[in-house]
Design a protein around this motif. Structure first.
Motif, mmCIF file in Angstrom:
data_model
loop_
_atom_site.group_PDB
_atom_site.id
_atom_site.type_symbol
_atom_site.label_atom_id
_atom_site.label_comp_id
_atom_site.label_asym_id
_atom_site.label_seq_id
_atom_site.Cartn_x
_atom_site.Cartn_y
_atom_site.Cartn_z
ATOM 1 N N ASP A 21 1.575 -1.214 -5.823
ATOM 2 C CA ASP A 21 2.213 0.566 -5.659
ATOM 3 C C ASP A 21 2.277 0.982 -7.002
ATOM 4 O O ASP A 21 2.983 0.532 -7.770
ATOM 5 N N GLY A 22 1.506 2.216 -7.422
ATOM 6 C CA GLY A 22 1.610 2.747 -8.497
ATOM 7 C C GLY A 22 0.797 2.186 -9.427
ATOM 8 O O GLY A 22 0.691 2.870 -10.789
ATOM 9 N N ARG A 23 0.071 0.936 -9.202
ATOM 10 C CA ARG A 23 -0.802 0.536 -10.318
ATOM 11 C C ARG A 23 -2.292 0.131 -9.913
ATOM 12 O O ARG A 23 -2.973 0.319 -10.935
ATOM 13 N N MET A 24 -2.547 0.224 -8.640
ATOM 14 C CA MET A 24 -3.824 -0.086 -8.271
ATOM 15 C C MET A 24 -4.452 1.125 -7.259
ATOM 16 O O MET A 24 -3.494 1.629 -6.456
ATOM 17 N N GLY A 25 -5.652 1.614 -7.623
ATOM 18 C CA GLY A 25 -6.132 2.907 -6.922
ATOM 19 C C GLY A 25 -5.028 3.777 -6.725
ATOM 20 O O GLY A 25 -4.972 4.478 -5.562
ATOM 21 N N VAL A 26 -4.601 4.323 -7.695
ATOM 22 C CA VAL A 26 -3.696 5.358 -7.816
ATOM 23 C C VAL A 26 -4.369 6.638 -7.167
ATOM 24 O O VAL A 26 -5.358 6.978 -7.673
ATOM 25 N N GLY A 27 -3.766 7.213 -6.471
ATOM 26 C CA GLY A 27 -4.279 8.506 -5.679
ATOM 27 C C GLY A 27 -4.864 8.055 -4.394
ATOM 28 O O GLY A 27 -5.252 8.988 -3.512
ATOM 29 N N ARG A 28 -5.192 6.674 -4.203
ATOM 30 C CA ARG A 28 -5.889 6.335 -2.865
ATOM 31 C C ARG A 28 -4.791 5.399 -2.090
ATOM 32 O O ARG A 28 -4.695 5.257 -0.968
ATOM 33 N N PHE A 29 -4.133 4.386 -3.264
ATOM 34 C CA PHE A 29 -2.995 3.665 -2.513
ATOM 35 C C PHE A 29 -1.783 3.830 -2.749
ATOM 36 O O PHE A 29 -1.539 4.214 -3.894
ATOM 37 N N SER A 30 -0.717 3.729 -1.758
ATOM 38 C CA SER A 30 0.640 3.972 -2.163
ATOM 39 C C SER A 30 1.233 3.465 -0.929
ATOM 40 O O SER A 30 1.074 3.453 0.018
ATOM 41 N N ASP A 31 2.442 2.616 -1.539
ATOM 42 C CA ASP A 31 3.365 2.107 -0.431
ATOM 43 C C ASP A 31 4.669 1.660 -1.391
ATOM 44 O O ASP A 31 5.069 0.659 -1.644
ATOM 45 N N PRO A 32 5.327 2.964 -1.313
ATOM 46 C CA PRO A 32 6.646 2.864 -2.081
ATOM 47 C C PRO A 32 7.522 2.111 -1.356
ATOM 48 O O PRO A 32 8.966 1.848 -1.687
ATOM 49 N N VAL A 33 7.588 1.974 -0.014
ATOM 50 C CA VAL A 33 8.727 1.431 0.864
ATOM 51 C C VAL A 33 8.424 -0.008 0.821
ATOM 52 O O VAL A 33 9.659 -0.803 1.127
#
Length: 290
Positions: A21-33
Motif C-alpha cells: 500500500d502506497g509503495r507499489m502501483g501507486v494510483g492503481r493499487f491501494s489497500d489502506p485497511v
C-alpha cells in the motif's frame, strides 16, 4: 486454505497488501485497511519490509524475503481483480475463502452492492474481531461455510444471495491448495448460482517445477531457523495450464474473457519488483457466463 481461525496464509496475504500500500502501483493499487486488520506482532515485519530494513539473522531474513515476494505478487493480483470487479459492476459479489480481504471496506464502487464473504466460521469470527467497529462501504453478508460439511449453495441462499441476478465471484489464492476434483466441484456449484452475465475471477498457478522446489526449500529453511512456516499444512495440490482452466470453465458455461500472467499485470500497473518469475507463473482468469 486450512480451517482454522485467521490462518497464517490469510495473515501473510494481509501483510503483503499492507507492505504494498502506497509503495507499489501507486494510483492503481491501494489497500489502506490491510494494516488495520493486523495485530501486534504482525505489523513489525510489515514495517521492516516497507522501510527496506533487511534483518541480519538467517531466520528473520527468510521471513523478510517471503513477505517481500508476497507483496509483489499481491499488488499485481489485487489490481487485476479490482479492475475486473469494477468493470462488471454487478449487484452481488461473492468472495470465496475471503480470509482478511478488505474490499468491502475500501472500494467505494461496492457501495450498495451485496458482498457475500464465504469462509470457515472460526476464520470469520476472528476477522470480525479484527474489524471491530469499522463500517463497511458495502452491504456485507458473512456466510460461514465449513467446506467439508456444509453446502455452499444452501448457505448462500440463507444469506440472501439471488441466483437470478448477475454475480461477480472472486476465488483468490485458494485453487493451489485444492485437488483438481475439488476445484471442479466448486466451479460446478458456482455455475449453478450464476445468472447470465455473471463473472468468475480465479487466480491459479501454472505448472512450474522450479517454483515447486523453491517453495519446498523455503519451507525447510524456515523450519530449520525455528521460524513459523505460514505455508505449513497447506501443500500445493494442483496447478493448471490456461487451456485446462479454460476447458473446465467452458464445461460449466463460462467463456474466458481474459487470462493473464501476473507479471504482465505488474508491468502494466507500474509495479516494480525482483520476483518476475514468480509473478509470471501466477495467472488470473476472468470468465463470463453467456
Amino acid at each position: 486454505m486450512t480451517e482454522r481461525a485467521a490462518s497464517r496464509t490469510a495473515v501473510l496475504v494481509c501483510q503483503g497488501r499492507a507492505v504494498a500500500d502506497g509503495r507499489m502501483g501507486v494510483g492503481r493499487f491501494s489497500d489502506p485497511v490491510a494494516v488495520e486488520l493486523l495485530v501486534d506482532g504482525e505489523r513489525e515485519l510489515v514495517d521492516l519490509v516497507r522501510a527496506g530494513a533487511v534483518p541480519k539473522g538467517f531466520g528473520a531474513r527468510m521471513e523478510y524475503e517471503l513477505l517481500s515476494a508476497t507483496s509483489e505478487v499481491l499488488a499485481a493480483r489485487t489490481v487485476a481483480i479490482d479492475d475486473a470487479v469494477r468493470e462488471s459492476a454487478h449487484p452481488q459479489l461473492v468472495i470465496l475463502g475471503a480470509g482478511l480481504d478488505a474490499r468491502a471496506w475500501r472500494m467505494p464502487e461496492l457501495a450498495g452492492v451485496a458482498v457475500f464473504e464465504v469462509d470457515h466460521p472460526a476464520s470469520q469470527a476472528e476477522k470480525r474481531d479484527r474489524l471491530g467497529e469499522r463500517e463497511a462501504l458495502a452491504d456485507v453478508r458473512f456466510v460461514p461455510v465449513d467446506f467439508g460439511r456444509d453446502s455452499l449453495g444452501a448457505a448462500l441462499t440463507t444469506a440472501g444471495h439471488d441466483e437470478t441476478r448477475p454475480t461477480t465471484w472472486i476465488w483468490e489464492g485458494v485453487v493451489p491448495y485444492l485437488t483438481p476434483a475439488e476445484v471442479a466441484e466448486t466451479v460446478t456449484e458456482v455455475a449453478k448460482r450464476s445468472a447470465t452475465g455473471s463473472r468468475l475471477v480465479i487466480t491459479y498457478p501454472t505448472p512450474n517445477r522450479v517454483y515447486h522446489y523453491g517453495r519446498k526449500a523455503m519451507e525447510v529453511l524456515l523450519s530449520v531457523s525455528g521460524r513459523t512456516n505460514p505455508m505449513a499444512g497447506e501443500p500445493q495440490r494442483s496447478s493448471w495450464t490456461p487451456a485446462a482452466m479454460a476447458a473446465l470453465l467452458a464445461e460449466h458455461g463460462f467463456s474466458v474473457t481474459a487470462d493473464r500472467d501476473l507479471q504482465s499485470v505488474a508491468v502494466e500497473a507500474g509495479i516494480e519488483g525482483k520476483r518476475t518469475s514468480v509473478r509470471a507463473d501466477g495467472h488470473i482468469v476472468i470468465a463470463d457466463r453467456r
